[in-house]
Design an enzyme around this catalytic site. Structure first.
Site, short mmCIF file in Angstrom:
data_model
loop_
_atom_site.label_atom_id
_atom_site.label_comp_id
_atom_site.label_asym_id
_atom_site.label_seq_id
_atom_site.Cartn_x
_atom_site.Cartn_y
_atom_site.Cartn_z
N LYS A 91 -4.50 -3.84 -5.26
CA LYS A 91 -5.56 -3.96 -4.24
C LYS A 91 -6.87 -4.47 -4.85
O LYS A 91 -7.64 -5.15 -4.17
CB LYS A 91 -5.77 -2.62 -3.53
CG LYS A 91 -4.68 -2.30 -2.52
CD LYS A 91 -5.12 -1.23 -1.55
CE LYS A 91 -4.08 -1.04 -0.44
NZ LYS A 91 -4.52 -0.03 0.55
N LYS A 114 8.25 -7.66 -0.81
CA LYS A 114 8.47 -6.67 0.24
C LYS A 114 8.02 -7.22 1.58
O LYS A 114 7.02 -7.94 1.66
CB LYS A 114 7.70 -5.40 -0.10
CG LYS A 114 8.00 -4.20 0.79
CD LYS A 114 7.26 -2.97 0.28
CE LYS A 114 7.51 -1.76 1.17
NZ LYS A 114 6.79 -0.57 0.68
N LYS A 117 3.42 -7.36 7.06
CA LYS A 117 2.77 -8.08 8.16
C LYS A 117 1.54 -8.85 7.72
O LYS A 117 0.99 -9.64 8.47
CB LYS A 117 2.41 -7.13 9.30
CG LYS A 117 1.59 -5.94 8.87
CD LYS A 117 1.45 -4.96 10.00
CE LYS A 117 0.97 -3.61 9.50
NZ LYS A 117 2.00 -2.86 8.76
#
Length: 337
Positions: free
Chosen positions: A120, A202, A205
């Site tokens: 992140k 993975k 969205k």
């Protein structure tokens, strides 16, 4: 001879309200939540982790909407607030309160090794905040407040349970047996559903290619089109093995949705092309999620009922969490109010 009483195990899992859930969320987590709910050996505890979502900048109105939508979708997937303890994280203040104490029993080195922090930080280089660094202490609080025995996770999330175990063991070594030591539970098949366009990643969205993921709100036609466009290979053989990541991913999806083994799937499609195979996967997924989509559309219109459910969930969760928090306060030496 009397049958011995077996203590139920507490099972806890949480998910962030980051938008409409994908097929990967459903097959890798939500479908298993329902199984645990229906298993008499477990006390099922589920949470929408809206506090964790703040590590990334949020539009307040969108976060509120997504949280309610996530609550409705999880109920549509089969979670019954009368059978499971199901609540929204920020409605239970004990999570944030316990997190501060656990922060003080978490080592800097442990946090710096967390894969999610590194990932992140790279994605949001303009907002590498302290919450992003210390979120494992909040995650540990989520788990430990409910004296959790088992945490179902994907293999990529195992690190989060491991650090929660370390924190709990460290706290217990100083103050006695305050927390249960949780164990991770990783599903062997379907725990990690991959992108339909890049099977090395993975399913997410956040992917720029909308054909890479299936949303639980996708129409049947959209689902069929996305599976027809799914990446496979040039062999035209349905086999589960290394080097056939696209086909293996589709086989995992078909296995989890139908209960068929890989061997049964290979036999069924022997001598057939990928067209038949992709159609079968799409039809199995539609059969699985069409009822979910219909129930979600019904629930999201009934805001009063949803509020009634999450208020009850918060009350029940607070009673349990506050018991553990009270023990923590006493152990560390806080003067009671």
């Amino acid at each position: 001879m009397e049958t011995p009483i077996t203590k139920k195990k507490n099972i806890f899992s949480a998910i962030q309200p980051t938008g409409t859930f994908t097929l990967g969320n459903y097959l890798g987590a939500l479908k298993y939540w329902v199984r645990f709910q229906e298993n008499e050996d477990y006390n099922a505890i589920f949470c929408i982790a809206d506090e964790h979502a703040l590590t990334v900048r949020q539009v307040p109105s969108e976060l509120r909407n997504r949280t309610l939508e996530a609550y409705a979708m999880i109920m549509a997937c089969g979670i019954d607030p009368e059978k499971s303890l199901f609540f929204i994280q920020n409605h239970v203040p004990a999570h944030a309160q316990a997190a501060w104490i656990l922060n003080c029993y978490t080592q800097f080195g442990e946090l710096s090794r967390m894969t999610q922090f590194k990932d992140k930080s790279a994605k949001h280089a303009d907002n590498i905040n302290a919450g992003l660094f210390t979120y494992p202490a909040l995650m540990a609080a989520d788990i430990l407040l409910y004296q959790t025995d088992i945490v179902p996770v994907g293999d990529d999330q195992k690190q989060h349970v491991e650090i929660a175990r370390n924190i709990a063991q460290r706290f217990n070594s100083v103050y006695g047996d305050v927390f249960n030591i949780p164990e991770p539970l990783i599903a062997k098949v379907g725990a990690r559903i991959m992108s339909l366009q890049d099977p090395a990643k993975k399913m997410s969205k956040s992917d720029e290619n909308i054909n890479s993921y299936i949303l639980l709100t996708d129409t049947n036609d959209q689902i069929i089109k996305k599976f027809k466009r799914a990446v496979t290979d040039s062999e035209a053989s349905v086999k589960y093995r290394n080097g056939k990541t696209g086909v293996s991913n589709l086989m995992s999806i078909l296995s989890v949705t139908t209960g068929k083994t890989f061997e049964q799937i290979e036999t069924e499609f022997e001598g057939k092309g990928y067209g038949d195979f992709k159609t079968a996967v799409a039809e199995a997924v539609i059969a699985e999620i069409e009822p979910v989509r219909n129930e979600y559309e019904r629930l999201i219109k009934d805001k009063a009922y949803l509020e009634q459910c999450y208020r009850k969930g918060a009350e029940k969760a607070s009673k349990i969490a506050n018991r553990t928090l009270g023990k923590m306060y006493k152990k560390v030496g806080f003067l009671p109010l």
